[in-house]
Scaffold this motif. Structure first.
Motif, PDB file in Angstrom:
ATOM      1  N   ASP A   9      25.855 -65.750  37.872  1.00 59.89           N
ATOM      2  CA  ASP A   9      25.621 -65.308  36.491  1.00 59.89           C
ATOM      3  C   ASP A   9      26.127 -66.410  35.572  1.00 59.89           C
ATOM      4  OD1 ASP A   9      25.878 -63.845  33.876  1.00 59.89           O
ATOM      5  OD2 ASP A   9      25.293 -62.153  35.125  1.00 59.89           O
ATOM      6  N   ASP A  10      25.395 -66.672  34.473  1.00 57.88           N
ATOM      7  CA  ASP A  10      25.842 -67.709  33.557  1.00 57.88           C
ATOM      8  C   ASP A  10      26.957 -67.230  32.628  1.00 57.88           C
ATOM      9  OD1 ASP A  10      23.844 -66.034  32.407  1.00 57.88           O
ATOM     10  OD2 ASP A  10      23.585 -67.459  30.770  1.00 57.88           O
ATOM     11  N   ASP A  11      27.284 -65.944  32.676  1.00 52.43           N
ATOM     12  CA  ASP A  11      28.368 -65.391  31.870  1.00 52.43           C
ATOM     13  C   ASP A  11      29.640 -65.326  32.711  1.00 52.43           C
ATOM     14  OD1 ASP A  11      30.183 -63.820  30.441  1.00 52.43           O
ATOM     15  OD2 ASP A  11      28.625 -62.513  29.631  1.00 52.43           O
ATOM     16  N   PRO A  12      30.641 -66.147  32.408  1.00 51.10           N
ATOM     17  CA  PRO A  12      31.868 -66.162  33.228  1.00 51.10           C
ATOM     18  C   PRO A  12      32.622 -64.836  33.203  1.00 51.10           C
ATOM     19  CG  PRO A  12      32.154 -67.469  31.227  1.00 51.10           C
ATOM     20  CD  PRO A  12      30.713 -67.130  31.308  1.00 51.10           C
ATOM     21  N   HIS A  13      32.483 -64.071  32.120  1.00 50.44           N
ATOM     22  CA  HIS A  13      33.171 -62.783  32.046  1.00 50.44           C
ATOM     23  C   HIS A  13      32.587 -61.788  33.051  1.00 50.44           C
ATOM     24  CE1 HIS A  13      35.355 -64.140  28.538  1.00 50.44           C
ATOM     25  NE2 HIS A  13      34.220 -64.477  27.938  1.00 50.44           N
ATOM     26  N   ILE A  14      31.274 -61.806  33.222  1.00 48.61           N
ATOM     27  CA  ILE A  14      30.649 -60.931  34.209  1.00 48.61           C
ATOM     28  C   ILE A  14      31.045 -61.365  35.615  1.00 48.61           C
ATOM     29  CG2 ILE A  14      28.433 -60.274  35.234  1.00 48.61           C
ATOM     30  CD1 ILE A  14      27.286 -60.136  32.434  1.00 48.61           C
ATOM     31  N   ARG A  15      31.056 -62.670  35.860  1.00 51.91           N
ATOM     32  CA  ARG A  15      31.481 -63.149  37.173  1.00 51.91           C
ATOM     33  C   ARG A  15      32.912 -62.705  37.471  1.00 51.91           C
ATOM     34  NH1 ARG A  15      29.506 -68.194  35.428  1.00 51.91           N
ATOM     35  NH2 ARG A  15      31.574 -69.134  35.719  1.00 51.91           N
ATOM     36  N   GLN A  16      33.796 -62.844  36.473  1.00 48.05           N
ATOM     37  CA  GLN A  16      35.190 -62.461  36.666  1.00 48.05           C
ATOM     38  C   GLN A  16      35.312 -60.970  36.965  1.00 48.05           C
ATOM     39  OE1 GLN A  16      37.676 -63.010  33.189  1.00 48.05           O
ATOM     40  NE2 GLN A  16      39.542 -63.133  34.413  1.00 48.05           N
ATOM     41  N   LEU A  18      33.073 -58.975  38.361  1.00 43.09           N
ATOM     42  CA  LEU A  18      32.577 -58.663  39.697  1.00 43.09           C
ATOM     43  C   LEU A  18      33.460 -59.253  40.788  1.00 43.09           C
ATOM     44  CD1 LEU A  18      28.726 -59.043  39.144  1.00 43.09           C
ATOM     45  CD2 LEU A  18      30.018 -56.934  39.504  1.00 43.09           C
ATOM     46  N   VAL A  19      33.999 -60.426  40.547  1.00 44.44           N
ATOM     47  CA  VAL A  19      34.940 -61.004  41.520  1.00 44.44           C
ATOM     48  C   VAL A  19      36.116 -60.063  41.727  1.00 44.44           C
ATOM     49  CG1 VAL A  19      36.659 -62.828  41.859  1.00 44.44           C
ATOM     50  CG2 VAL A  19      34.312 -63.422  41.231  1.00 44.44           C
ATOM     51  N   PHE A  20      36.648 -59.548  40.636  1.00 43.98           N
ATOM     52  CA  PHE A  20      37.787 -58.624  40.730  1.00 43.98           C
ATOM     53  C   PHE A  20      37.394 -57.375  41.523  1.00 43.98           C
ATOM     54  CE2 PHE A  20      40.132 -54.936  39.172  1.00 43.98           C
ATOM     55  CZ  PHE A  20      41.443 -55.337  39.393  1.00 43.98           C
ATOM     56  N   ALA A  21      36.215 -56.801  41.215  1.00 46.14           N
ATOM     57  CA  ALA A  21      35.789 -55.564  41.873  1.00 46.14           C
ATOM     58  C   ALA A  21      35.556 -55.774  43.370  1.00 46.14           C
ATOM     59  CB  ALA A  21      34.516 -55.035  41.207  1.00 46.14           C
ATOM     60  N   PHE A  22      34.884 -56.866  43.726  1.00 48.92           N
ATOM     61  CA  PHE A  22      34.610 -57.118  45.143  1.00 48.92           C
ATOM     62  C   PHE A  22      35.870 -57.510  45.909  1.00 48.92           C
ATOM     63  CE2 PHE A  22      30.116 -57.313  43.899  1.00 48.92           C
ATOM     64  CZ  PHE A  22      29.549 -56.630  44.962  1.00 48.92           C
ATOM     65  N   THR A  23      36.730 -58.278  45.278  1.00 47.28           N
ATOM     66  CA  THR A  23      37.992 -58.653  45.931  1.00 47.28           C
ATOM     67  C   THR A  23      38.841 -57.415  46.192  1.00 47.28           C
ATOM     68  OG1 THR A  23      37.963 -60.817  44.852  1.00 47.28           O
ATOM     69  CG2 THR A  23      40.067 -60.072  45.758  1.00 47.28           C
ATOM     70  N   LYS A  24      38.905 -56.523  45.211  1.00 48.46           N
ATOM     71  CA  LYS A  24      39.655 -55.277  45.370  1.00 48.46           C
ATOM     72  C   LYS A  24      39.096 -54.439  46.513  1.00 48.46           C
ATOM     73  CE  LYS A  24      41.289 -51.266  42.721  1.00 48.46           C
ATOM     74  NZ  LYS A  24      41.255 -50.582  41.402  1.00 48.46           N
ATOM     75  N   ALA A  25      37.785 -54.520  46.748  1.00 42.18           N
ATOM     76  CA  ALA A  25      37.139 -53.764  47.825  1.00 42.18           C
ATOM     77  C   ALA A  25      37.241 -54.457  49.170  1.00 42.18           C
ATOM     78  CB  ALA A  25      35.675 -53.517  47.471  1.00 42.18           C
ATOM     79  N   GLY A  26      37.886 -55.628  49.209  1.00 40.27           N
ATOM     80  CA  GLY A  26      38.119 -56.312  50.479  1.00 40.27           C
ATOM     81  C   GLY A  26      37.128 -57.386  50.853  1.00 40.27           C
ATOM     82  N   PHE A  27      36.288 -57.810  49.906  1.00 37.52           N
ATOM     83  CA  PHE A  27      35.304 -58.851  50.179  1.00 37.52           C
ATOM     84  C   PHE A  27      35.822 -60.227  49.778  1.00 37.52           C
ATOM     85  CE2 PHE A  27      32.810 -54.989  49.707  1.00 37.52           C
ATOM     86  CZ  PHE A  27      31.895 -55.093  50.739  1.00 37.52           C
ATOM     87  N   ALA A  28      35.264 -61.262  50.384  1.00 39.29           N
ATOM     88  CA  ALA A  28      35.467 -62.631  49.922  1.00 39.29           C
ATOM     89  C   ALA A  28      34.368 -62.944  48.910  1.00 39.29           C
ATOM     90  CB  ALA A  28      35.406 -63.608  51.085  1.00 39.29           C
ATOM     91  N   THR A  29      34.678 -63.742  47.900  1.00 36.31           N
ATOM     92  CA  THR A  29      33.682 -64.041  46.869  1.00 36.31           C
ATOM     93  C   THR A  29      33.612 -65.538  46.594  1.00 36.31           C
ATOM     94  OG1 THR A  29      35.270 -63.749  45.061  1.00 36.31           O
ATOM     95  CG2 THR A  29      34.024 -61.814  45.737  1.00 36.31           C
ATOM     96  N   ILE A  30      32.429 -65.976  46.217  1.00 37.43           N
ATOM     97  CA  ILE A  30      32.215 -67.308  45.669  1.00 37.43           C
ATOM     98  C   ILE A  30      31.343 -67.138  44.435  1.00 37.43           C
ATOM     99  CG2 ILE A  30      32.552 -68.701  47.734  1.00 37.43           C
ATOM    100  CD1 ILE A  30      29.623 -68.556  48.304  1.00 37.43           C
ATOM    101  N   GLU A  31      31.362 -68.123  43.543  1.00 37.32           N
ATOM    102  CA  GLU A  31      30.663 -67.993  42.270  1.00 37.32           C
ATOM    103  C   GLU A  31      29.709 -69.152  42.021  1.00 37.32           C
ATOM    104  OE1 GLU A  31      33.245 -67.075  38.847  1.00 37.32           O
ATOM    105  OE2 GLU A  31      34.904 -66.939  40.284  1.00 37.32           O
ATOM    106  N   ALA A  32      28.684 -68.869  41.201  1.00 37.75           N
ATOM    107  CA  ALA A  32      27.779 -69.903  40.707  1.00 37.75           C
ATOM    108  C   ALA A  32      27.391 -69.544  39.282  1.00 37.75           C
ATOM    109  CB  ALA A  32      26.536 -70.016  41.586  1.00 37.75           C
ATOM    110  N   GLY A  33      27.351 -70.551  38.414  1.00 35.02           N
ATOM    111  CA  GLY A  33      27.058 -70.311  37.008  1.00 35.02           C
ATOM    112  C   GLY A  33      25.612 -70.505  36.626  1.00 35.02           C
ATOM    113  N   ASP A  34      24.776 -71.009  37.546  1.00 33.19           N
ATOM    114  CA  ASP A  34      23.347 -71.173  37.257  1.00 33.19           C
ATOM    115  C   ASP A  34      22.574 -71.175  38.565  1.00 33.19           C
ATOM    116  OD1 ASP A  34      23.258 -73.902  38.354  1.00 33.19           O
ATOM    117  OD2 ASP A  34      24.284 -74.511  36.521  1.00 33.19           O
ATOM    118  N   GLY A  35      21.244 -71.218  38.440  1.00 36.73           N
ATOM    119  CA  GLY A  35      20.400 -71.113  39.616  1.00 36.73           C
ATOM    120  C   GLY A  35      20.535 -72.268  40.578  1.00 36.73           C
ATOM    121  N   GLU A  36      20.634 -73.484  40.060  1.00 35.83           N
ATOM    122  CA  GLU A  36      20.738 -74.646  40.938  1.00 35.83           C
ATOM    123  C   GLU A  36      22.034 -74.614  41.750  1.00 35.83           C
ATOM    124  OE1 GLU A  36      20.306 -78.010  38.407  1.00 35.83           O
ATOM    125  OE2 GLU A  36      18.148 -77.710  38.107  1.00 35.83           O
ATOM    126  N   GLU A  37      23.128 -74.235  41.077  1.00 36.49           N
ATOM    127  CA  GLU A  37      24.401 -74.124  41.786  1.00 36.49           C
ATOM    128  C   GLU A  37      24.334 -73.014  42.827  1.00 36.49           C
ATOM    129  OE1 GLU A  37      29.208 -73.569  40.911  1.00 36.49           O
ATOM    130  OE2 GLU A  37      27.751 -73.238  39.298  1.00 36.49           O
TER     131      GLU A  37
END
Length: 246
Positions: A9-16, A18-37
């Motif tokens: 997602d290009d919005d860092p607040h949305i990424r943050q 979702l990262v918090f929600a998935f991490t709390k649920a026991g998942f590993a997360t990685i992020e990308a800010g655009d399609g190419e990344e």
């Protein structure tokens, strides 16, 4: 090891969020800010599921989905910032497994992502000789209808022996129909069967998945895989292929 979720997602607040929600649920997360990344992260990290925003600059989520589907079958969960059903339906037709409209509940996103992962968890690693895999398929109880065979153990669909690449949701729909080939399923029954009650899926999205299935099998000569009963729903077709029209 925990499943890895790529959040795009290009919005860092949305990424943050979702990262918090998935991490709390026991998942590993990685992020990308655009399609190419995102494409680079998929190539480099091999995530188990991609959370993908549709409306991004330069390369939008629909184009990312096209490119991912050209090279693999990683599950894709769309985020839509616009309440435009045509965008979401197009995403499903391109091979997406699910979608949610912003603003969303992070808990709902996690729950629906977990549902997708449960459907893909049974897929075994592609290993062993063709003879070994064939013997394993016979012992697992392959579902058959005409020229179609479906192996629930390996999540493999074949038409006249040729493997057909399906998303997790497409496979689940086809399996649902094939397990009760004489039964007609309404759209609501199909939603409850493979999604579970309460999920925000629509009749039109079900229709999009069915169109995808029909197109994939029609390309191989299977134009009679799924029947539509007007005003009622869908059921398994004869799967006779060219013989059905001769």
């Amino acid at each position: 090891m925990p499943a890895t979720i790529l959040i795009v997602d290009d919005d860092p607040h949305i990424r943050q969020l979702l990262v918090f929600a998935f991490t709390k649920a026991g998942f590993a997360t990685i992020e990308a800010g655009d399609g190419e990344e995102a494409l680079e992260k998929v190539e480099g990290h091999g995530p188990d599921l991609v959370i993908l925003d549709i409306n991004m600059p330069r390369m939008d989520g629909l184009e990312v989905c096209r490119r991912l589907r050209a090279g693999g079958d990683v599950p894709i969960f769309f985020l839509s910032s616009r309440d435009d059903e045509s965008d979401r339906v197009l995403g499903i037709e391109l091979g997406g497994d699910d979608y949610v409209v912003k603003p969303f509940s992070p808990r709902e996103v996690v729950a629906r992502a977990m549902a997708i992962l449960r459907r893909t968890a049974a897929r075994p690693a592609q290993a062993g000789s063709e003879t070994e895999k064939s013997a394993a398929a016979q012992s697992a109880g392959v579902l058959r209808q005409g020229l179609l065979s479906l192996d629930p153990e390996s999540w493999t669909a074949r038409w006249q022996g040729q493997e057909v690449s399906l998303t997790a949701t497409e496979f689940t729909i086809l399996r649902t129909l094939l397990e009760a080939p004489a039964r007609i399923f309404s759209r609501d029954q199909m939603i409850d069967r493979f999604r579970g009650p309460g999920f925000a899926m629509t009749d039109r999205t079900v229709d999009s998945h069915v169109r995808n299935l029909r197109r994939k099998f029609a390309d191989l000569g299977g134009s009679d895989v799924i029947e539509t009963r007007a005003g009622i729903g869908y059921r398994m077709g004869a799967c006779a292929g060219a013989a059905a029209s001769s």
